[in-house]
Design a protein around this motif. Structure first.
Motif, PDB file in Angstrom:
ATOM      1  N   PRO A   1      25.931  20.448  22.391  1.00  0.00           N
ATOM      2  CA  PRO A   1      25.163  21.540  21.768  1.00  0.00           C
ATOM      3  C   PRO A   1      25.095  22.747  22.690  1.00  0.00           C
ATOM      4  O   PRO A   1      25.395  22.659  23.889  1.00  0.00           O
ATOM      5  CB  PRO A   1      23.782  20.921  21.563  1.00  0.00           C
ATOM      6  CG  PRO A   1      23.701  19.828  22.580  1.00  0.00           C
ATOM      7  CD  PRO A   1      25.090  19.287  22.720  1.00  0.00           C
ATOM      8  N   GLU A   2      24.689  23.873  22.131  1.00  0.00           N
ATOM      9  CA  GLU A   2      24.538  25.074  22.949  1.00  0.00           C
ATOM     10  C   GLU A   2      23.376  24.890  23.926  1.00  0.00           C
ATOM     11  O   GLU A   2      22.410  24.175  23.659  1.00  0.00           O
ATOM     12  CB  GLU A   2      24.301  26.295  22.059  1.00  0.00           C
ATOM     13  CG  GLU A   2      25.509  26.703  21.231  1.00  0.00           C
ATOM     14  CD  GLU A   2      25.291  28.034  20.532  1.00  0.00           C
ATOM     15  OE1 GLU A   2      24.305  28.727  20.874  1.00  0.00           O
ATOM     16  OE2 GLU A   2      26.093  28.371  19.651  1.00  0.00           O
ATOM     17  N   LEU A   3      23.504  25.586  25.042  1.00  0.00           N
ATOM     18  CA  LEU A   3      22.504  25.493  26.094  1.00  0.00           C
ATOM     19  C   LEU A   3      21.228  26.204  25.670  1.00  0.00           C
ATOM     20  O   LEU A   3      21.253  27.310  25.146  1.00  0.00           O
ATOM     21  CB  LEU A   3      23.064  26.129  27.368  1.00  0.00           C
ATOM     22  CG  LEU A   3      22.577  25.598  28.715  1.00  0.00           C
ATOM     23  CD1 LEU A   3      22.881  24.119  28.847  1.00  0.00           C
ATOM     24  CD2 LEU A   3      23.246  26.371  29.847  1.00  0.00           C
TER      25      LEU A   3
ATOM     26  N   SER B   1      24.283  22.906  31.870  1.00  0.00           N
ATOM     27  CA  SER B   1      25.427  22.107  31.427  1.00  0.00           C
ATOM     28  C   SER B   1      26.142  21.587  32.666  1.00  0.00           C
ATOM     29  O   SER B   1      26.299  22.299  33.664  1.00  0.00           O
ATOM     30  CB  SER B   1      26.375  22.929  30.554  1.00  0.00           C
ATOM     31  OG  SER B   1      26.935  23.997  31.288  1.00  0.00           O
TER      32      SER B   1
ATOM     33  N   GLU C   1      27.072  25.823  33.748  1.00  0.00           N
ATOM     34  CA  GLU C   1      26.294  26.955  33.237  1.00  0.00           C
ATOM     35  C   GLU C   1      24.827  26.612  33.390  1.00  0.00           C
ATOM     36  O   GLU C   1      24.431  25.447  33.226  1.00  0.00           O
ATOM     37  CB  GLU C   1      26.631  27.217  31.770  1.00  0.00           C
ATOM     38  CG  GLU C   1      25.923  28.431  31.170  1.00  0.00           C
ATOM     39  CD  GLU C   1      26.258  28.639  29.706  1.00  0.00           C
ATOM     40  OE1 GLU C   1      25.634  29.512  29.071  1.00  0.00           O
ATOM     41  OE2 GLU C   1      27.128  27.899  29.188  1.00  0.00           O
TER      42      GLU C   1
ATOM     43  N   ARG D   1      20.676  27.812  32.598  1.00  0.00           N
ATOM     44  CA  ARG D   1      19.587  28.632  32.080  1.00  0.00           C
ATOM     45  C   ARG D   1      18.270  28.090  32.643  1.00  0.00           C
ATOM     46  O   ARG D   1      17.244  28.072  31.982  1.00  0.00           O
ATOM     47  CB  ARG D   1      19.593  28.630  30.548  1.00  0.00           C
ATOM     48  CG  ARG D   1      20.865  29.248  29.964  1.00  0.00           C
ATOM     49  CD  ARG D   1      20.838  29.345  28.453  1.00  0.00           C
ATOM     50  NE  ARG D   1      19.823  30.288  27.980  1.00  0.00           N
ATOM     51  CZ  ARG D   1      19.632  30.599  26.699  1.00  0.00           C
ATOM     52  NH1 ARG D   1      20.403  30.022  25.778  1.00  0.00           N
ATOM     53  NH2 ARG D   1      18.695  31.438  26.350  1.00  0.00           N
TER      54      ARG D   1
ATOM     55  N   ILE E   1      24.478  17.919  28.821  1.00  0.00           N
ATOM     56  CA  ILE E   1      23.414  18.911  28.894  1.00  0.00           C
ATOM     57  C   ILE E   1      22.183  18.207  29.449  1.00  0.00           C
ATOM     58  O   ILE E   1      21.839  17.108  29.009  1.00  0.00           O
ATOM     59  CB  ILE E   1      23.087  19.503  27.510  1.00  0.00           C
ATOM     60  CG1 ILE E   1      24.325  20.166  26.893  1.00  0.00           C
ATOM     61  CG2 ILE E   1      21.931  20.485  27.611  1.00  0.00           C
ATOM     62  CD1 ILE E   1      24.804  21.388  27.637  1.00  0.00           C
TER      63      ILE E   1
END
Length: 337
Positions: free
Chosen positions: A29-31, A37, A79, A81, A102
Motif C-alpha cells: 500500500p501507499e505510505l 517503507s 522511503e 514519512r 511497510i
C-alpha cells in the motif's frame, strides 16, 4: 513497491516441507504519515516459529492459513514519512518472510552499522542473546565455581549462555551434535568442555565432563538429552526452560517408559527449580542491562558469535526445516537482498 511473501499454506504434520508454504507477490500500500517503507535485507529464522504453525495452545496466537510467516528482520529504509528515519537507514523490525514491507516508524529500532554488523540485531545483540542473558542470570543464577550445562550449545542462545556463565565465574559445558560443533564449543566459544549428544557414549562423556554434577542446566532441547542431564543434577539445581526443539515435530508421544515419576521424585528430593520462560517477560527488568553488558562483551571479544547465512528468501523454508533438525551452525539468517 512490490513484495514477495512466503505465507502459511497448510499446517504441517511433523516436519514442515514445501507444501507448508506458498509464495505470493503483491503490491504494497501507499505510505502513510508516520510510516517507512523497507527493503528487507536479512531475515531471522528461529525455532519458536514452529510453534506458531500449530493451533496447540501456547503463549502466542498461531498464524492463520494465508498469513505471512513471522520473523525478525533487518530492513533498509527506502522511503520515510517518519521523523528521525531517512532513506538508507537500517532498522530492526518484525516484518516476516518477505522482500519489502511497510512499518510504523515508532515500531522499528534504528541500527548503527558502525557499532556492530546489522545481522547481530537478529542474534547475539537481539532476541536470542537476550534470551540467554535474562534466562541464565534471572533463573539460572550461576555462582562462581558452579557447573553450567547448555544443550544446542553452538546455537545463538546456547553459545551465549556458556560464555556468560564463564564471565560470571562458572564452568561451562556445552552439548552439541557432531564433531565440528563440539570442536567449535571449545575453540570458538571458549567452553570448558564439550560433548557430542550423537555419540554412542554420550552418557559417559557427560559424566566425565561433570564430575561435580550440574548446578544449572539451560534447556533448549528436551528429549533424550534432558533425560541424561537430569541424572547429573545437584541438589538445588536450577533449570531455565527456553525451548524443547526435540519435540517440535513430534506427531505422537515419545516411545519408552514414562519418565514423569522419576523426574517428580528428583524435583522433590533434590529441591530442583524448573522454570519455563519467554524472554519478553524480562524486557523491563533486564533490557537496559542487556544492551549495556552484551554490547561491552561483544565489543571486547568476551562473547563471540557465529552466523549461518543462507542466500535468498526462496531458501527460507528448507533452511527452516533444516534448523529444526539441527543442521544450522550458529545463528541462522537469510540474506534476502
Amino acid at each position: 513497491m512490490d513484495t514477495t511473501q512466503i505465507r502459511l499454506a497448510q499446517r504441517p504434520v511433523g516436519e514442515p516441507d514445501a507444501s507448508t508454504f506458498t509464495t505470493v507477490t503483491e503490491a504494497l500500500p501507499e505510505l502513510a504519515d508516520g510510516q517507512v517503507s523497507l527493503a528487507i535485507r536479512y531475515l531471522s529464522l528461529d525455532p519458536y516459529m514452529r510453534g506458531r504453525l500449530s493451533t496447540a495452545k501456547s503463549y502466542a496466537d498461531p498464524l492463520e492459513i494465508g498469513d505471512v510467516m513471522i520473523g525478525g528482520t533487518v530492513g533498509e529504509v527506502v522511503e520515510s514519512r517518519f521523523d528521525g528515519l531517512l532513506p538508507g537507514d537500517f532498522v530492526l523490525s518484525y516484518s516476516g518472510w518477505q522482500t519489502a514491507a511497510i512499518a510504523d516508524g515508532n515500531q522499528v529500532r534504528k541500527l548503527d552499522p558502525s557499532v556492530a554488523p546489522v545481522t547481530t540485531a537478529l542474534g547475539v545483540l537481539g532476541m536470542p542473546g537476550f534470551t540467554a542473558y535474562a534466562g541464565l542470570l534471572e533463573i539460572g543464577r550461576p555462582k562462581e565455581g558452579e557447573t553450567v550445562v547448555v544443550a544446542a550449545g553452538t546455537g545463538p542462545v546456547g553459545s551465549a549462555v556458556g560464555q556468560i556463565a564463564r564471565i560470571k565465574g562458572a564452568r561451562a559445558v556445552g552439548i552439541a551434535g557432531g564433531p565440528d560443533k563440539v570442536r567449535a564449543l571449545t575453540e570458538d566459544f571458549g567452553f570448558d568442555a564439550a560433548i557430542d549428544h550423537r555419540a554412542p557414549d554420550f552418557v559417559d562423556q557427560l559424566r566425565a565432563a561433570t564430575p561435580d554434577g550440574i548446578d544449572v542446566y539451560f534447556e533448549n532441547v528436551g528429549g533424550a538429552v534432558f533425560d541424561a542431564v537430569r541424572r547429573r543434577l545437584n541438589t538445588y539445581a536450577r533449570i531455565p526452560v527456553c525451548g524443547l526443539i526435540a519435540n517440535y515435530n513430534l506427531t505422537s508421544a515419545p516411545e519408552g517408559p514414562d519418565q514423569m515419576a522419576g523426574l517428580m521424585g528428583q524435583i522433590l528430593t533434590k529441591s530442583l527449580t524448573i522454570r519455563g520462560f519467554i524472554q519478553s517477560e524480562f524486557t523491563r527488568s533486564h533490557g537496559r542491562d542487556f544492551v549495556r553488558d552484551m554490547g561491552e562483551w561483544v565489543g571486547s571479544g568476551q562473547v563471540r558469535y557465529l552466523e549461518d547465512v543462507v542466500d535468498g528468501l526462496e531458501n527460507a523454508p528448507s533452511a527452516f526445516a533444516g534448523m529444526l533438525r539441527g543442521e544450522n551452525f550458529g545463528k541462522l539468517v537469510v540474506k534476502v537482498g
